[in-house]
Scaffold this motif. Structure first.
Motif, short mmCIF file in Angstrom:
data_model
loop_
_atom_site.label_atom_id
_atom_site.label_comp_id
_atom_site.label_asym_id
_atom_site.label_seq_id
_atom_site.Cartn_x
_atom_site.Cartn_y
_atom_site.Cartn_z
N ASP A 141 -27.96 128.00 7.67
CA ASP A 141 -27.46 129.37 7.57
C ASP A 141 -26.14 129.57 8.30
O ASP A 141 -25.51 130.62 8.20
N VAL A 142 -25.71 128.55 9.06
CA VAL A 142 -24.42 128.63 9.78
C VAL A 142 -23.48 127.58 9.19
O VAL A 142 -23.86 126.43 9.00
N PRO A 143 -22.22 127.95 8.86
CA PRO A 143 -21.27 126.96 8.33
C PRO A 143 -21.17 125.75 9.26
O PRO A 143 -21.05 125.90 10.48
N LEU A 144 -21.20 124.57 8.67
CA LEU A 144 -21.28 123.34 9.46
C LEU A 144 -20.11 123.21 10.44
O LEU A 144 -20.31 122.89 11.61
N GLU A 145 -18.88 123.47 9.98
CA GLU A 145 -17.71 123.29 10.84
C GLU A 145 -17.80 124.16 12.09
O GLU A 145 -17.61 123.69 13.22
#
Length: 325
Positions: A141-145
């Protein structure tokens, strides 16, 4: 009357002659048997050192195959806790020490050193110093970068070196993530066999290498472990405690003992090794070199032993020929 007497004498002579013939035959047979036994004893005496040598060579040939199998490698397993519950340090760490095993932990946003119910930073670091290692769990649910940047900063603030192993909970791994993992410096993806990837890995090749994980106590896991042992492959085994497993009669420590007891016979027989993530990659990368070396060692030694066996057999045959056997 004279005729009767002659008849009796004749019968007596026949009996005496028959007895003499039987006695002579028996004596000759006994003599022959005695000579044969002397010859047999002599043959046995002369053969004894050759037979011992032959038996030793045959044993060495059998051991050669066992050694060859061992040189090819062992089943290789990482014991994985998919969390950093405080119980791992207070209850489970001493139990693993009894078996001489080390394990890997999983750090995530929810399971982070110092959080309530988790290992303290000191406990976490103590386990790492003792040879344990850990992987990172990303939540989709959180952008990987953004997630990687923030997460690594959090680890640095606690003076913990960031792991380059990414753990995906069951059902979450997708091959498309490998490129992103590579870009952010991750070296391995721990998965549950999604997208057709094998749980038992046979190679550590690739910029991002892979390791499958199966839950201990779950149906099919024992078969995967046997496959890893037989094929000299690698996998991770997760130790998890379902809510229904913990009852008044059976607690988590008993369950852990039960899980580890399934591994112990294999590690004692040297068919299985319990290692960390870095050791898995090194083991898999060295597999081909190890196989070539093992095959060459086996070929040379087998040729030597077979030549020695042929020479001993010739010496045995010569003994029989010497005595006309």
């Amino acid at each position: 009357m004279v005729n009767g007497m002659i008849k009796k004498i004749a019968i007596g002579l026949v009996v005496v002659l028959a007895v003499a013939i039987v006695a002579t035959f028996t004596w000759n047979e006994m003599k022959k048997e005695k000579i044969n036994k002397q010859i047999s004893d002599q043959i046995e005496q002369e053969l004894a050192p050759y037979n011992l040598e032959k038996e030793k060579i045959q044993t060495d040939l059998e051991q050669l195959e066992i050694n060859y199998d061992r040189e090819l490698g062992k089943g290789t397993v990482v014991i994985l806790f998919p969390d950093i519950s405080e119980k791992i340090y207070t209850e489970f760490y001493p139990i693993l020490n009894e078996y001489g095993y080390k394990a890997a932990l999983t750090v995530s946003q929810e399971q982070f050193p110092g959080k309530e119910g988790c290992l303290t930073a000191e406990q976490f670091q103590e386990l790492l110093n003792a040879g344990w290692n850990y992987c990172i769990q990303w939540h989709e649910d959180v952008p990987l970068e953004k997630w990687v940047f923030n997460f690594k900063n959090s680890l640095r603030s606690m003076r913990i070196s960031a792991s380059n192993i990414m753990y995906f909970p069951s059902g979450m791994y997708q091959q498309k993530y490998d490129r992103a993992l590579e870009a952010f410096g991750f070296k391995a993806a721990v998965h549950h066999g999604e997208e057709g990837r094998p749980v038992v890995e046979m190679s550590g090749e690739g910029k991002v290498w892979h390791l499958g994980v199966a839950k201990m106590g779950e149906e099919g896991t024992q078969e995967l472990l046997e496959k890893a042992i037989l094929e000299k492959g690698a996998m991770a085994l997760s130790i998890e405690f379902d809510q229904e497993e913990e009852t008044e009669e059976v607690d988590e420590e008993d369950i852990l003992y039960s899980r580890l007891n399934t591994l112990e016979p294999h590690t004692k027989s040297e068919r299985l090794q319990i290692v960390g993530f870095a050791d898995v990659k090194a083991y898999l990368n060295d597999k081909e070199t190890r196989a070539v070396s093992a095959e060459e060692n086996r070929r040379v030694k087998k040729e030597e032993l077979e030549n020695a066996l042929a020479e001993v057999q010739k010496q045995i045959d010569d003994v029989y020929v010497k005595y006309g056997k």
